[in-house]
Design a protein around this motif. Structure first.
Motif, PDB file in Angstrom:
ATOM      1  N   GLU A 170       0.830  -1.205   0.000  1.00  0.00           N
ATOM      2  CA  GLU A 170       0.000   0.000   0.000  1.00  0.00           C
ATOM      3  C   GLU A 170       0.866   1.258   0.000  1.00  0.00           C
ATOM      4  O   GLU A 170       0.568   2.230  -0.705  1.00  0.00           O
ATOM      5  CB  GLU A 170      -0.929  -0.003   1.225  1.00  0.00           C
ATOM      6  CG  GLU A 170      -1.930  -1.132   1.260  1.00  0.00           C
ATOM      7  CD  GLU A 170      -1.322  -2.473   1.688  1.00  0.00           C
ATOM      8  OE1 GLU A 170      -1.960  -3.513   1.443  1.00  0.00           O
ATOM      9  OE2 GLU A 170      -0.195  -2.466   2.254  1.00  0.00           O
ATOM     10  N   ALA A 174       1.083   4.097  -3.056  1.00  0.00           N
ATOM     11  CA  ALA A 174       0.895   5.529  -2.835  1.00  0.00           C
ATOM     12  C   ALA A 174       2.114   6.316  -3.325  1.00  0.00           C
ATOM     13  O   ALA A 174       1.977   7.397  -3.917  1.00  0.00           O
ATOM     14  CB  ALA A 174       0.641   5.801  -1.356  1.00  0.00           C
ATOM     15  N   TRP A 175       3.299   5.757  -3.109  1.00  0.00           N
ATOM     16  CA  TRP A 175       4.521   6.420  -3.573  1.00  0.00           C
ATOM     17  C   TRP A 175       4.600   6.409  -5.093  1.00  0.00           C
ATOM     18  O   TRP A 175       5.020   7.380  -5.710  1.00  0.00           O
ATOM     19  CB  TRP A 175       5.737   5.737  -2.951  1.00  0.00           C
ATOM     20  CG  TRP A 175       7.043   6.428  -3.218  1.00  0.00           C
ATOM     21  CD1 TRP A 175       8.141   5.910  -3.830  1.00  0.00           C
ATOM     22  CD2 TRP A 175       7.385   7.776  -2.890  1.00  0.00           C
ATOM     23  NE1 TRP A 175       9.141   6.838  -3.893  1.00  0.00           N
ATOM     24  CE2 TRP A 175       8.715   7.999  -3.325  1.00  0.00           C
ATOM     25  CE3 TRP A 175       6.704   8.820  -2.268  1.00  0.00           C
ATOM     26  CZ2 TRP A 175       9.372   9.220  -3.170  1.00  0.00           C
ATOM     27  CZ3 TRP A 175       7.357  10.041  -2.105  1.00  0.00           C
ATOM     28  CH2 TRP A 175       8.663  10.227  -2.548  1.00  0.00           C
ATOM     29  N   ARG A 178       2.602   9.212  -6.614  1.00  0.00           N
ATOM     30  CA  ARG A 178       3.266  10.521  -6.505  1.00  0.00           C
ATOM     31  C   ARG A 178       4.482  10.604  -7.417  1.00  0.00           C
ATOM     32  O   ARG A 178       4.710  11.611  -8.075  1.00  0.00           O
ATOM     33  CB  ARG A 178       3.692  10.765  -5.055  1.00  0.00           C
ATOM     34  CG  ARG A 178       2.546  10.893  -4.067  1.00  0.00           C
ATOM     35  CD  ARG A 178       3.047  11.210  -2.681  1.00  0.00           C
ATOM     36  NE  ARG A 178       3.715  12.509  -2.652  1.00  0.00           N
ATOM     37  CZ  ARG A 178       4.414  12.973  -1.613  1.00  0.00           C
ATOM     38  NH1 ARG A 178       4.561  12.212  -0.539  1.00  0.00           N
ATOM     39  NH2 ARG A 178       4.989  14.150  -1.662  1.00  0.00           N
TER      40      ARG A 178
END
Length: 421
Positions: A170, A174-175, A178
């Motif tokens: 997870e 998310a990284w 970005r």
């Protein structure tokens, strides 16, 4: 002519650089983010993410990702740096469609399975251990840490075992959102490529990518300096000396490249002639420049017998000081010819051209023409180099790393003392 830059509605930029006569194409999808954008808790995550996307993406398994590319005669690779992450496919000219689709899956739709992540953490852990066991890798990492202490640029791209251990599927997802946000991406193709075809594929594979929240941001860097003398049981001492220098967007960028060339860029350079040919202190010695968006370094690397390390450090410092006011037109002309040759030779590789154009778009918003780069190199004068040298030495700071037998450790202090008194 420089290739045109197109921008999709979501911010993804596309660069097409056709090269007549080629039967192959190079596709490079570059994200303008890398390890420099990490906080300490995510140190190494960008590199780990690059590994993880190859474990499965879209509907393909890890094996299918490489098999489908290689079945058409192509190859696929990726690399993570401080400021960029790059995915590359080289293929026959009809392989662009597949290459774009596969890279889009890697960047946008990786599987991120927990069991794959557990195994890949072990793989990266071995990579970290290998780097620590390799003097040629470790010495540069030690110097980089001293040059940019307590900053992202001073942390290893591979991360640490502790920081890698904290990664979760997870957290990595998310990284990824970005790091590979649409506004950070440049799709660059060179070789046997048609502009309209490339734009159609870019729109198909990346045009509907949505921003994944706030894009990763890099904090400004500052050269700190310091010394890292590390005793290790080796046959030879490894030395790296770094001085603060301007970044790639600075007007003195090409002057820095030329200064490094004159100092130690080849067999005719000052360091090679004095340290190796005249004194016989080192088999390997060279100077180089490493630049980032806002900062850079002028570096010297050498390998020598431990007992010669202190003298070699003093010779290196003396050659740096000896540049001031003593650079001849002949030396400058040789360096300019060497640098222009490296640029033009690099442009004979389709992959190098694709990567170069992507980097330029990320830094300057456009792809630069080789003739303009050559003109900028030719515009540098001895006076320009003198002014740059003053700028480099003004902070009176150096980052020094020495790795090897205990007898070599004095070289760390010896270089700084000889340079600044």
């Amino acid at each position: 002519m420089a290739p045109k830059v197109h921008t999709l509605s979501n911010g993804v930029r596309v660069v097409c650089d056709p090269i007549p006569g080629l039967e192959t194409v190079a596709l490079s999808v570059v994200a303008g983010c890398g390890s420099r954008f990490e906080d300490p808790s995510r140190c190494g995550w960008s590199h780990l993410l690059e590994h993880m996307v190859f474990k499965g993406a879209g509907s393909r398994s890890a094996r299918e990702i490489v098999e489908v590319i290689e079945a058409g005669g192509g190859n696929i690779n990726a690399a993570t740096g401080h400021e960029r992450t790059s995915f590359q496919v080289r293929a026959l000219k009809d392989g662009l469609d597949l290459g774009s689709a596969v890279i889009a899956d890697l960047v946008r739709r990786p599987t991120m399975a927990a069991d794959d992540l557990a195994r890949e953490k072990q793989v990266v852990g071995q990579e970290i251990a290998e780097a620590a066991d390799t003097p040629d890798d470790l010495i540069f990492e030690l110097a980089q840490t001293q040059a940019f202490a307590d900053q992202p640029l001073g942390r290893p791209i591979l991360g640490t075992r502790a920081s890698i251990r904290g990664a979760t599927p997870e957290g990595l997802e998310a990284w990824r959102a970005r790091l590979y946000a649409p506004e950070t991406l440049v799709i660059s193709a060179a070789g046997a490529v048609d502009e309209q075809t490339l734009l159609r594929l870019a729109e198909r594979d990346f045009g509907d990518a949505k921003p994944g929240g706030a894009a990763a941001e890099a904090t400004p860097a500052a050269f700190t300096g310091g010394a890292a003398p590390v005793v290790k049981r080796l046959e030879q001492a490894n030395l790296v000396f770094l001085l603060p220098a301007p970044g790639v967007a600075d007007p003195d960028y090409f002057a820095l490249r030329l200064l490094a060339e004159i100092l130690g860029g080849g067999m005719a350079s000052r360091l090679f002639q004095e340290a190796r040919e005249v004194r016989g202190l080192a088999y390997a010695i060279d100077a180089y420049s490493e630049t980032y968006a806002d900062v850079g370094v002028l570096g010297i690397f050498a390998g020598c017998a431990a007992g010669d390390a202190d003298e070699l450090a003093q010779v290196a410092a003396g050659e740096v000081l000896g540049l001031r006011g003593r650079i001849s037109e002949a030396e400058l002309s040789r360096a300019q010819a060497q640098l222009k040759a490296s640029i033009f030779m690099g442009r004979e590789s389709a992959l190098a051209r694709a990567e170069q154009a992507a980097t330029q778009v990320l830094l300057f918003g456009r792809a630069l023409e080789a003739v303009d780069l050559a003109a900028s190199i030719d515009a540098v004068t001895p006076a320009t180099l003198d002014a740059l040298l003053d700028r480099i030495l003004a902070p009176r700071r150096a980052a020094v790393a020495v790795l090897g037998p205990r007898a070599a450790m004095g070289a760390a202090e010896g270089f700084t003392r000889a340079l600044f008194g």
